[in-house]
Design a protein around this motif. Structure first.
Motif, PDB file in Angstrom:
ATOM      1  N   HIS A 127       0.847  -1.187   0.000  1.00 40.86           N
ATOM      2  CA  HIS A 127       0.000   0.000   0.000  1.00 40.86           C
ATOM      3  C   HIS A 127       0.887   1.244   0.000  1.00 40.86           C
ATOM      4  O   HIS A 127       1.640   1.465   0.950  1.00 40.86           O
ATOM      5  CB  HIS A 127      -0.921   0.009   1.217  1.00 40.86           C
ATOM      6  N   MET A 128       0.806   2.013  -1.055  1.00 43.13           N
ATOM      7  CA  MET A 128       1.573   3.258  -1.122  1.00 43.13           C
ATOM      8  C   MET A 128       0.944   4.280  -0.183  1.00 43.13           C
ATOM      9  O   MET A 128      -0.268   4.529  -0.217  1.00 43.13           O
ATOM     10  CB  MET A 128       1.572   3.791  -2.551  1.00 43.13           C
ATOM     11  N   THR A 129       1.763   4.873   0.667  1.00 42.07           N
ATOM     12  CA  THR A 129       1.284   5.886   1.614  1.00 42.07           C
ATOM     13  C   THR A 129       2.118   7.136   1.425  1.00 42.07           C
ATOM     14  O   THR A 129       3.318   7.138   1.671  1.00 42.07           O
ATOM     15  CB  THR A 129       1.388   5.388   3.067  1.00 42.07           C
ATOM     16  N   SER A 130       1.481   8.230   1.006  1.00 38.43           N
ATOM     17  CA  SER A 130       2.242   9.403   0.560  1.00 38.43           C
ATOM     18  C   SER A 130       1.523  10.698   0.903  1.00 38.43           C
ATOM     19  O   SER A 130       0.300  10.765   0.866  1.00 38.43           O
ATOM     20  CB  SER A 130       2.461   9.317  -0.954  1.00 38.43           C
ATOM     21  N   LYS A 163       0.604  12.393   6.769  1.00 41.95           N
ATOM     22  CA  LYS A 163       1.566  11.743   7.652  1.00 41.95           C
ATOM     23  C   LYS A 163       2.339  12.863   8.353  1.00 41.95           C
ATOM     24  O   LYS A 163       2.663  13.859   7.713  1.00 41.95           O
ATOM     25  CB  LYS A 163       2.566  10.897   6.837  1.00 41.95           C
ATOM     26  N   PRO A 164       2.624  12.774   9.630  1.00 42.77           N
ATOM     27  CA  PRO A 164       2.597  11.596  10.502  1.00 42.77           C
ATOM     28  C   PRO A 164       1.360  11.487  11.383  1.00 42.77           C
ATOM     29  O   PRO A 164       1.408  10.781  12.396  1.00 42.77           O
ATOM     30  CB  PRO A 164       3.834  11.847  11.375  1.00 42.77           C
ATOM     31  N   SER A 165       0.274  12.143  11.060  1.00 42.98           N
ATOM     32  CA  SER A 165      -0.866  12.170  11.970  1.00 42.98           C
ATOM     33  C   SER A 165      -1.480  10.785  12.130  1.00 42.98           C
ATOM     34  O   SER A 165      -1.456   9.962  11.212  1.00 42.98           O
ATOM     35  CB  SER A 165      -1.940  13.143  11.457  1.00 42.98           C
ATOM     36  N   ARG A 166      -2.029  10.542  13.304  1.00 45.04           N
ATOM     37  CA  ARG A 166      -2.713   9.277  13.551  1.00 45.04           C
ATOM     38  C   ARG A 166      -3.921   9.139  12.632  1.00 45.04           C
ATOM     39  O   ARG A 166      -4.268   8.025  12.199  1.00 45.04           O
ATOM     40  CB  ARG A 166      -3.142   9.190  15.019  1.00 45.04           C
ATOM     41  N   GLU A 167      -4.559  10.278  12.291  1.00 41.85           N
ATOM     42  CA  GLU A 167      -5.716  10.235  11.408  1.00 41.85           C
ATOM     43  C   GLU A 167      -5.348   9.688  10.027  1.00 41.85           C
ATOM     44  O   GLU A 167      -6.138   8.969   9.415  1.00 41.85           O
ATOM     45  CB  GLU A 167      -6.322  11.633  11.270  1.00 41.85           C
ATOM     46  N   PHE A 168      -4.154  10.049   9.532  1.00 43.60           N
ATOM     47  CA  PHE A 168      -3.713   9.512   8.250  1.00 43.60           C
ATOM     48  C   PHE A 168      -3.611   7.998   8.326  1.00 43.60           C
ATOM     49  O   PHE A 168      -4.085   7.274   7.438  1.00 43.60           O
ATOM     50  CB  PHE A 168      -2.368  10.104   7.837  1.00 43.60           C
ATOM     51  N   PHE A 169      -2.968   7.492   9.378  1.00 38.53           N
ATOM     52  CA  PHE A 169      -2.784   6.043   9.480  1.00 38.53           C
ATOM     53  C   PHE A 169      -4.105   5.323   9.726  1.00 38.53           C
ATOM     54  O   PHE A 169      -4.320   4.220   9.213  1.00 38.53           O
ATOM     55  CB  PHE A 169      -1.749   5.733  10.568  1.00 38.53           C
ATOM     56  N   LEU A 199       4.037   6.045  16.279  1.00 41.80           N
ATOM     57  CA  LEU A 199       2.943   6.567  17.100  1.00 41.80           C
ATOM     58  C   LEU A 199       1.621   5.875  16.795  1.00 41.80           C
ATOM     59  O   LEU A 199       0.722   5.848  17.630  1.00 41.80           O
ATOM     60  CB  LEU A 199       2.820   8.078  16.880  1.00 41.80           C
ATOM     61  N   ALA A 200       1.515   5.297  15.586  1.00 44.11           N
ATOM     62  CA  ALA A 200       0.326   4.526  15.225  1.00 44.11           C
ATOM     63  C   ALA A 200       0.437   3.069  15.663  1.00 44.11           C
ATOM     64  O   ALA A 200      -0.469   2.272  15.385  1.00 44.11           O
ATOM     65  CB  ALA A 200       0.091   4.598  13.718  1.00 44.11           C
TER      66      ALA A 200
END
Length: 233
Positions: A127-130, A163-169, A199-200
């Motif tokens: 999974h690309m995460t950008s 990123k790096p927010s928890r909401e993104f993850f 943090l996630a």
């Protein structure tokens, strides 16, 4: 539990974003005759890179929005040119031209395709995460023939958070269907990729080719080449 899903960064992990941008900036400098305003190309590009790094850090932290980043990363360095008036219209025109030229470049990180083929053969879901911009990332993926390696493409503009927010993850888990207990994050950016994943609650592989100093927080794995990842996964 063995890993089944990989959250994999794209820019400067697989795709040589910096190298391609260097080529694109040289084209910008020539196309817009910036030598009329700067003695050397470095008088333009060095402030550009300094500004760009600052703005992307602010963008990742949610302190500024995309339009501000797009405008300011050219307005600030261009304002240093003798007799050059960096109007918003000019800055946005140059930004569009620059992004188009970036998408035409094909430099990738050594071993990127080999790693992706290996991960596919091993059966991982990738999974690309950008944090990259939506229309730009899809063009770059297609240009370097990497689109088909990914099960899911997860972008901050779709997530509504960077990123790096928890909401993104959290969004990445929902979008991909990945189980946090069997997912690992791979990326080059210590703060957005690695600390965000930590943090996630995710283990991490920090791709650190320039051997930057170790973080003041625990990192699961550190590698200097993409080939080393094959020894971990």
């Amino acid at each position: 539990m063995p890993y089944t899903d990989l959250f994999l960064d794209f820019d400067d992990t697989l795709y040589d974003t910096h190298g391609n941008a260097v080529l694109a900036l040289a084209i910008v400098y020539e196309h817009y005759h910036l030598s009329d305003y700067f003695d050397r190309i470095e008088d333009f590009t060095v402030p550009y890179w300094r500004t760009n790094e600052q703005l992307w850090a602010q963008y990742a932290a949610g302190e500024i929005d995309r339009p501000y980043l797009i405008l300011e990363r050219f307005r600030r360095p261009l304002s240093l040119g003798r007799g050059l008036d960096p109007t918003p219209e000019l800055c946005l025109e140059i930004s569009d031209f620059f992004l188009d030229r970036c998408c035409e470049q094909t430099l990738i990180i050594p071993g990127a395709h080999e790693l992706l083929r290996y991960l596919r053969q091993r059966g991982y879901r990738i999974h690309m995460t950008s944090n990259g911009f939506h229309e730009v990332q899809y063009k770059k993926l297609a240009r370097v023939a990497m689109t088909d390696y990914f099960d899911t493409i997860i972008l901050s503009e779709d997530a509504g958070h960077n990123k790096p927010s928890r909401e993104f993850f959290d969004y990445a888990f929902r979008r991909s269907g990945a189980d946090p207990a069997s997912t690992i994050m791979i990326g080059d950016n210590l703060m957005t990729d690695i600390n965000g994943a930590r943090l996630a609650g995710l283990p991490q592989i920090w791709f650190n080719p320039s051997r930057k100093p170790l973080a003041d927080f625990p990192v699961t794995h550190v590698v200097a080449t993409l080939a080393e990842i094959q020894k971990i996964l």
